[in-house]
Write a protein that holds these residues in place. Structure first.
Motif, PDB file in Angstrom:
ATOM      1  N   ASN A  85      47.312   1.175  21.992  1.00 26.21           N
ATOM      2  CA  ASN A  85      48.097   0.100  21.397  1.00 26.21           C
ATOM      3  C   ASN A  85      48.369   0.361  19.915  1.00 26.21           C
ATOM      4  O   ASN A  85      49.425  -0.003  19.403  1.00 26.21           O
ATOM      5  CB  ASN A  85      47.406  -1.251  21.587  1.00 26.21           C
ATOM      6  N   ARG A  88      51.234   2.655  19.915  1.00 28.02           N
ATOM      7  CA  ARG A  88      52.425   1.920  20.362  1.00 28.02           C
ATOM      8  C   ARG A  88      52.978   1.080  19.212  1.00 28.02           C
ATOM      9  O   ARG A  88      54.192   1.041  18.971  1.00 28.02           O
ATOM     10  CB  ARG A  88      52.072   1.032  21.559  1.00 28.02           C
ATOM     11  N   LEU A  89      52.086   0.410  18.476  1.00 28.30           N
ATOM     12  CA  LEU A  89      52.518  -0.418  17.346  1.00 28.30           C
ATOM     13  C   LEU A  89      53.114   0.429  16.221  1.00 28.30           C
ATOM     14  O   LEU A  89      54.060   0.002  15.551  1.00 28.30           O
ATOM     15  CB  LEU A  89      51.357  -1.263  16.825  1.00 28.30           C
ATOM     16  N   GLU A  92      56.628   1.030  17.255  1.00 29.05           N
ATOM     17  CA  GLU A  92      57.483  -0.132  17.010  1.00 29.05           C
ATOM     18  C   GLU A  92      57.934  -0.217  15.562  1.00 29.05           C
ATOM     19  O   GLU A  92      58.922  -0.878  15.257  1.00 29.05           O
ATOM     20  CB  GLU A  92      56.748  -1.420  17.390  1.00 29.05           C
ATOM     21  N   ARG A  93      57.203   0.454  14.679  1.00 27.10           N
ATOM     22  CA  ARG A  93      57.549   0.457  13.259  1.00 27.10           C
ATOM     23  C   ARG A  93      58.279   1.738  12.857  1.00 27.10           C
ATOM     24  O   ARG A  93      58.355   2.079  11.677  1.00 27.10           O
ATOM     25  CB  ARG A  93      56.284   0.246  12.436  1.00 27.10           C
TER      26      ARG A  93
END
Length: 200
Positions: A85, A88-89, A92-93
């Motif tokens: 995660n 993944r985060l 997203e950035r």
């Protein structure tokens, strides 16, 4: 039982809570197929949590790209037991993410031409990770570095701080943390049993 999730019954949970609150973290076990004596013998023969470098057991063996679809920034994650995660985060950035083994040398990290370096969370005592401390010292000033949980503790050690085992650890969600520079309070998840020593 229908979901194969173990639970406990027939004990005074308040008494257990008081014991943990007074004694601190200790080894324990839940079993469904052993007597109490067998479970205790197994627990006593298990390696001591404070004597093992668990990071080497959970880190990736070889570098890999974590597919984020992003291209804007390249972040190298030194994997001490990273949660997907987190990567993944980062995606997203806008970050492209490459994960490296926990013992990756500074030159291996820098050869990836990172825009930033992240030392990940992971299990165990940061005092076992002198190899990471040495590698961090070779990275300081060459790219922005962030450490999360165990990664933060190892960064502290690289800058000369000590670390120590917390009596109870910080566990669970919804822990408020205040940014003393801005006064803003963030709600965080916590899962660590060691901390950077503010007096060392």
């Amino acid at each position: 039982d229908s979901q194969d999730i173990p639970g406990i019954a027939g004990i005074d949970t308040r008494s257990l809570t008081r014991r943990l609150r007074n004694t601190g973290v200790m080894m324990g076990t839940i079993t469904t197929d052993e007597t109490a004596e067998e479970a205790l013998a197994r627990l006593k023969s298990a390696p001591d949590y404070d004597d093992t470098d668990f990071v080497r057991e959970v880190s990736t063996d070889k570098p890999y790209e974590f597919e984020t679809g992003a291209k804007q920034h390249h972040v190298v994650v030194v994997d001490s037991g990273v949660k997907y995660n987190i990567m993944r985060l980062l995606g997203e950035r806008g970050c492209r993410v490459t994960a490296l083994p926990s013992d990756a040398k500074a030159e291996d990290v820098l050869s990836q031409k990172p825009d930033g370096i992240l030392f990940s969370p992971g299990p165990g005592d940061p005092a076992f990770l002198d190899y990471q401390v040495e590698n961090i010292r070779g990275l300081i000033g060459k790219a922005p570095i962030l450490g999360i949980c165990l990664g933060h503790q190892v960064l502290g050690r690289a800058f000369g701080a000590g670390t120590f085992k917390l009596k109870f650890g910080h566990r669970g969600a919804n822990h408020p943390v205040k940014d003393v520079a801005t006064g803003r309070v963030h709600i965080t998840a916590q899962n660590h049993g060691y901390a950077v020593d503010p007096d060392h």
